[in-house]
Design a protein around this motif. Sequence first.
Motif, PDB file in Angstrom:
ATOM      1  N   GLN A  77      -1.522  12.147   3.257  1.00  0.00           N
ATOM      2  CA  GLN A  77      -1.814  11.456   4.510  1.00  0.00           C
ATOM      3  C   GLN A  77      -1.481  12.331   5.718  1.00  0.00           C
ATOM      4  O   GLN A  77      -2.218  12.360   6.704  1.00  0.00           O
ATOM      5  CB  GLN A  77      -1.033  10.145   4.562  1.00  0.00           C
ATOM      6  CG  GLN A  77      -1.462   9.135   3.519  1.00  0.00           C
ATOM      7  CD  GLN A  77      -0.453   8.025   3.350  1.00  0.00           C
ATOM      8  OE1 GLN A  77       0.391   7.809   4.219  1.00  0.00           O
ATOM      9  NE2 GLN A  77      -0.527   7.326   2.229  1.00  0.00           N
TER      10      GLN A  77
ATOM     11  N   SER B 242       1.123   3.070   4.714  1.00  0.00           N
ATOM     12  CA  SER B 242      -0.258   2.995   5.188  1.00  0.00           C
ATOM     13  C   SER B 242      -0.328   2.203   6.486  1.00  0.00           C
ATOM     14  O   SER B 242       0.252   1.119   6.600  1.00  0.00           O
ATOM     15  CB  SER B 242      -1.146   2.313   4.138  1.00  0.00           C
ATOM     16  OG  SER B 242      -2.429   2.072   4.682  1.00  0.00           O
TER      17      SER B 242
ATOM     18  N   GLU C 255      -4.661   6.855   7.917  1.00  0.00           N
ATOM     19  CA  GLU C 255      -3.413   6.685   7.191  1.00  0.00           C
ATOM     20  C   GLU C 255      -3.628   6.205   5.758  1.00  0.00           C
ATOM     21  O   GLU C 255      -2.685   6.125   4.989  1.00  0.00           O
ATOM     22  CB  GLU C 255      -2.516   5.667   7.919  1.00  0.00           C
ATOM     23  CG  GLU C 255      -2.234   6.022   9.366  1.00  0.00           C
ATOM     24  CD  GLU C 255      -1.310   7.214   9.495  1.00  0.00           C
ATOM     25  OE1 GLU C 255      -0.726   7.599   8.473  1.00  0.00           O
ATOM     26  OE2 GLU C 255      -1.173   7.747  10.599  1.00  0.00           O
TER      27      GLU C 255
END
Length: 664
Positions: free
Chosen positions: A491, A643, A662
Amino acid sequence: MIVGTAGHIDHGKTTLVKALTGVDTDRLPEEKRRGISIALGYAFLEAGEALRIGFVDVPGHERLVHTMLSGATGIDHALLLVAADDGVMPQTREHLALLSLLGIRRGTIALTKCDRVDAATCRQRREEVRALVAGTSLAQAAVFEVSATLGEGVRELREHLIAEAAALPPREVAGRGFRLAVDRVFSLAGVGTVCTGTAHAGEVAIGDELLLLPPAPGQSPRRGRVRSLHAQNEPATRASAGQRVAIGLAGLEKDEVERGQWLAAPEIAQWTDRLDARLRLWSGESRPLRGGAPVHVHVGAEQVTGSVAVLGGVDGSTLDALQPGAEAVVQLVLHRPIGAWAGDRVVLRDASATRALAGGVVLDPQAPARYRRTPQRLAELVALTAASPARRLAGLLAQAPMGVDLARFAAGQGVAHDARVTLLAAAGASTVVLGADGPVWALGAAQTAQWEAVALARLARYHEEQPEELGPDLARWRRLAAPRMAEPLWQSLVRRMSSAGQVTISGAAAHLPAHGIQLSALDERLAQKAMPRLRSAGFEGAWARDLAKDAHEPEALVRTTLARLSQRGELFQVVKDLYYAPEAIQALARIARASAVGGDVTAAVFRDRSGLGRKRAIQVLEFFDKVGVLRRVGDAHRLRTDSRLFFDDHEGGGATRADAVEAA
């Protein structure tokens, strides 16, 4: 300074400690009756202002070597005793071997009971002792002739030890989590459970919480609160590394604590049944140490059986066996978990526990079971032999292609939370992932550049193979480019590439800036008809056939337009032909996060909070699994706290499309 006695049974260890300190360390009735030490004994010597020397009097009997080791692992200075009337005996040799294998390089030799022999015999014993210690860590140790019963030579020995204590460099305390190896536990009226041991690292204060490690199988570590402290046999409000410490604990019963366990700060809590170590085989061994050899492993105050796997040379070379006097990196596979941290001394005894085999230092207390002999792993182990945690981390970052799990590394190194940012800065990481408790992952500069190049090349290839698609979702892109990389690091890399303009994130899909789905005039016209109806559908969403019917347009054309809008991230297909507006998905994601109990989102709770039917609620949750808001674990939908996909401004996020970067 902590001084540990060593020597053969009945060579005067306890008597000499009493002469030096005035304290009789034989405290058990059986010890008094038999005239030998069975358990560890402790005494303290006032050595001037703010200087106290602690003595650990260990048994000399061959059957109690494991007890000797539990006391010796935390000492600063060895006091090796040889009786002038007996000379060098079997346990003298083994204790010397153990001290050498423990890496104890400061020591003094006392030739005891000199009143029982003549001057010529004393000279002969000195020569025997010098020959014995030649080539060992005590080769340069001073030798004192003493008679503890008459007091001869005791004053000179005491002054020497005081001078050694004054010259001892202070232990590094700052930035280290506290831990103590428990070698005795008992109960006191009005105090409760008391654990004693040598503090190996860090500092502890009254009121602090400590964890008891390792926990019972299948259980979490028990917690205890520090109710009282004694350091070097004096009441204290704080205690630190290098001191003999007694800790009164609230919340732990005496029967819950065993010798060999650790009391440790929660931030460095860990336990292991597999560790990598740098090991030296005792030069007196007649055969090499080979993989699979059964051994007794001593770490801290604990001993456990296990086996050895020889991994390679200390320079990273391949190696099949460890030769006498040589060093290697090995893996110790233990038959039950123990507490261990990088830098801890480890000693191996043979399968029958009758002689010392090898000694060394723990490199990685959380060693991998797979790929343990690869050149990559051996290079990492060479990096872990560096002198400080910062240098070890820098070496790992230069070697580890998948980055370094900083939380695991820092705990294994015993680094406290407040020192981890400084540690990371000193190591020079390029890509850093932050968590609630500080940095959690790091990737080196060369590896960052390498993985970005791989990811972009794989994305370009995807565009060539699937020109009609906007791009893969972020989870699929990771599987194509870096399937073994940790999700947080992936990420972070995607964020870097997005911020640099190297990739564009549309919805949950990634694509190169030059590649995009262009809408035709027909698509634009159909979108203008479909989007108002889709937004008004709210949490129920809308089927492609219904949107086509309401727009009075051919279903095939509307379905094609909806697919293109979905690829552009302007709407979302939850199941085949069922579409949602971004606003509805964002609101449902907020409800899903609010529905988590213990990190898990159940269909029943989500259904009740969203007002959806059970079938539709499950469909939405499975969509969130796919795009990375949730993760399916068995029958549960686990909330992914890393996330930020579909966060809205009220939750601290940005726009939906920007936050899609994300997703995993």
